[in-house]
Design a protein around this motif. Structure first.
Motif, PDB file in Angstrom:
ATOM      1  N   TYR A   1       0.829  -1.198   0.000  1.00 33.24           N
ATOM      2  CA  TYR A   1       0.000   0.000   0.000  1.00 33.24           C
ATOM      3  C   TYR A   1       0.865   1.249   0.000  1.00 33.24           C
ATOM      4  O   TYR A   1       2.054   1.230   0.357  1.00 33.24           O
ATOM      5  CB  TYR A   1      -0.936   0.010   1.205  1.00 33.24           C
ATOM      6  N   LEU A   2       0.237   2.337  -0.417  1.00 31.42           N
ATOM      7  CA  LEU A   2       0.872   3.652  -0.427  1.00 31.42           C
ATOM      8  C   LEU A   2       0.227   4.506   0.653  1.00 31.42           C
ATOM      9  O   LEU A   2      -0.998   4.668   0.686  1.00 31.42           O
ATOM     10  CB  LEU A   2       0.693   4.300  -1.802  1.00 31.42           C
TER      11      LEU A   2
ATOM     12  N   THR B   1       5.629   3.570  -0.047  1.00 33.43           N
ATOM     13  CA  THR B   1       5.113   2.240  -0.358  1.00 33.43           C
ATOM     14  C   THR B   1       5.596   1.259   0.705  1.00 33.43           C
ATOM     15  O   THR B   1       6.801   1.170   0.986  1.00 33.43           O
ATOM     16  CB  THR B   1       5.585   1.778  -1.746  1.00 33.43           C
TER      17      THR B   1
ATOM     18  N   ARG C   1      -3.739   3.790  -0.245  1.00 33.16           N
ATOM     19  CA  ARG C   1      -4.027   3.325  -1.602  1.00 33.16           C
ATOM     20  C   ARG C   1      -3.450   1.926  -1.744  1.00 33.16           C
ATOM     21  O   ARG C   1      -2.240   1.729  -1.608  1.00 33.16           O
ATOM     22  CB  ARG C   1      -3.395   4.257  -2.632  1.00 33.16           C
TER      23      ARG C   1
ATOM     24  N   LEU D   1      -1.997  -1.091  -3.537  1.00 36.41           N
ATOM     25  CA  LEU D   1      -1.270  -1.401  -4.754  1.00 36.41           C
ATOM     26  C   LEU D   1      -1.401  -2.892  -5.038  1.00 36.41           C
ATOM     27  O   LEU D   1      -1.929  -3.643  -4.213  1.00 36.41           O
ATOM     28  CB  LEU D   1       0.203  -1.015  -4.585  1.00 36.41           C
TER      29      LEU D   1
ATOM     30  N   ILE E   1      -2.236  -3.203 -11.763  1.00 40.00           N
ATOM     31  CA  ILE E   1      -2.719  -2.017 -11.052  1.00 40.00           C
ATOM     32  C   ILE E   1      -3.442  -2.453  -9.782  1.00 40.00           C
ATOM     33  O   ILE E   1      -3.767  -3.622  -9.593  1.00 40.00           O
ATOM     34  CB  ILE E   1      -3.649  -1.157 -11.932  1.00 40.00           C
ATOM     35  N   GLY E   2      -3.668  -1.485  -8.898  1.00 40.49           N
ATOM     36  CA  GLY E   2      -4.227  -1.773  -7.589  1.00 40.49           C
ATOM     37  C   GLY E   2      -5.731  -1.952  -7.589  1.00 40.49           C
ATOM     38  O   GLY E   2      -6.430  -1.648  -8.559  1.00 40.49           O
TER      39      GLY E   2
ATOM     40  N   ASP F   1      -7.639   1.345  -8.260  1.00 41.17           N
ATOM     41  CA  ASP F   1      -7.086   2.298  -9.216  1.00 41.17           C
ATOM     42  C   ASP F   1      -8.009   2.477 -10.416  1.00 41.17           C
ATOM     43  O   ASP F   1      -8.755   1.571 -10.789  1.00 41.17           O
ATOM     44  CB  ASP F   1      -5.725   1.809  -9.726  1.00 41.17           C
TER      45      ASP F   1
END
Length: 319
Positions: free
Chosen positions: A6-7, A12, A59, A61, A111-112, A115
């Motif tokens: 995750y971000l 990260t 976010r 990932l 992609i996450g 996203d």
């Protein structure tokens, strides 16, 4: 246990997911996978003792940076519908039943879970594919199905986004899918260790997980993972046949049946209904025991058309 990447605040991080959120780890998920399931579980237990960050503050990932991604086509119902949509009505090719076919897709296009996903350049028939993917836990070659089960680290949800018009063209050449498949693949929301899903295994050795996909809140498809033609152990065994699978490799199940993608429904109905995905559409996939992906379609790049081949030259010597 559930491992995520995750971000948060521009950094990260890998972590373990609990009811409180995500707890930071001091390594990457790929390194945890390579360390083996016992070591990963021990690291996860230690991380759970630390503070958690709420999931709505991060976010998500892709769970790991996969060295390679193979995608199988293991659902008979899906194959039947898509063949009809490509003008290949009739029985499924007998070769499908002989071995679990796969292709290599793009590990750089992952992609996450939440996203946005861009429409590929030149695509007018954009589609989703609802799948489950297995992650290899340790290296192996020419594995039997029984051995392959011990090489499975865990499972995640895969949405193999598809440019159907590009795919139809390139597959007429006798290769592919290639450009019709390499724009994006959603992987997530996290990596669930294999032990968590063992209670879902049926008497035939398949994981009977409920799989559902919706567009803009309307359910499009529903199936059970146990409708695969082969269990994951056979897919891993076949992938390793005469070669290697490595820790961190991702192997997709292929698209589930009964509306796991739009192309299957187009083939059965003889029309593009429901319509292809459009900018603003939200695609949501949920797999029992794993989690949910939710991606919004956004506009992609407007690139010049691809140049056609030149006529074949006839000269055999330099002028």
């Amino acid at each position: 246990m559930r491992f995520a990447t995750y971000l948060h605040d521009g950094t990260t991080t890998a972590g373990v997911v609990s009811e409180d959120g995500v707890h930071a780890l001091t390594t990457t998920v790929l390194d945890l996978v390579r360390a083996g399931l016992p070591a990963a579980l021990a690291a996860g237990e230690e991380a759970l003792e630390g503070a958690a960050v709420a999931l709505d503050e991060v976010r998500l990932l892709p769970p790991l940076q996969a060295p390679s991604v193979r995608d199988f086509v293991a659902f008979e119902e899906h194959v039947e519908g898509v063949r009809a949509g490509m003008g290949e009505a009739g029985a499924i090719a007998p070769e499908w039943y002989e071995a679990p076919t796969f292709y290599f897709t793009n590990p750089y296009a992952l992609i996450g879970a939440h996203d946005d996903v861009a429409v590929p350049p030149g695509c007018e028939l954009f589609d989703f594919e609802c799948e489950v993917a297995v992650v290899i836990g340790r290296d192996g070659a020419s594995l039997s199905p029984e051995q392959a089960r011990d090489h499975v680290f865990g499972y995640t949800v895969l949405n193999d986004w598809s440019a159907r018009d590009l795919q139809r063209r390139e597959m007429k050449v006798g290769l592919g899918p290639a450009k019709g498949k390499d724009s994006a693949s959603t992987l997530g929301p996290w990596l669930v260790t294999a032990d968590e899903l063992e209670p879902f295994r049926d008497e035939d050795g398949f994981l009977a997980l409920d799989m559902r996909v919706s567009v803009n809140g309307t359910e499009i498809g529903q199936d059970l993972l146990s409708n695969m033609g082969w269990p994951f152990e056979h897919l891993v065994s076949y992938a390793s046949r005469g070669t290697w699978v490595r820790a961190g490799d991702v192997l997709g199940s292929g698209t589930c049946g009964n509306g796991g993608c739009l192309a299957e429904l187009w083939g059965r109905r003889g029309a593009d209904a429901p319509p292809p995905l459009a900018v603003g559409d939200v695609v949501e996939m949920t797999v029992e025991g794993i989690g949910t992906l939710r991606n919004r379609v956004v506009a992609g790049l407007d690139l010049p058309p691809v140049a056609p081949a030149r006529p074949r030259p006839r000269a055999r010597t330099r002028g």
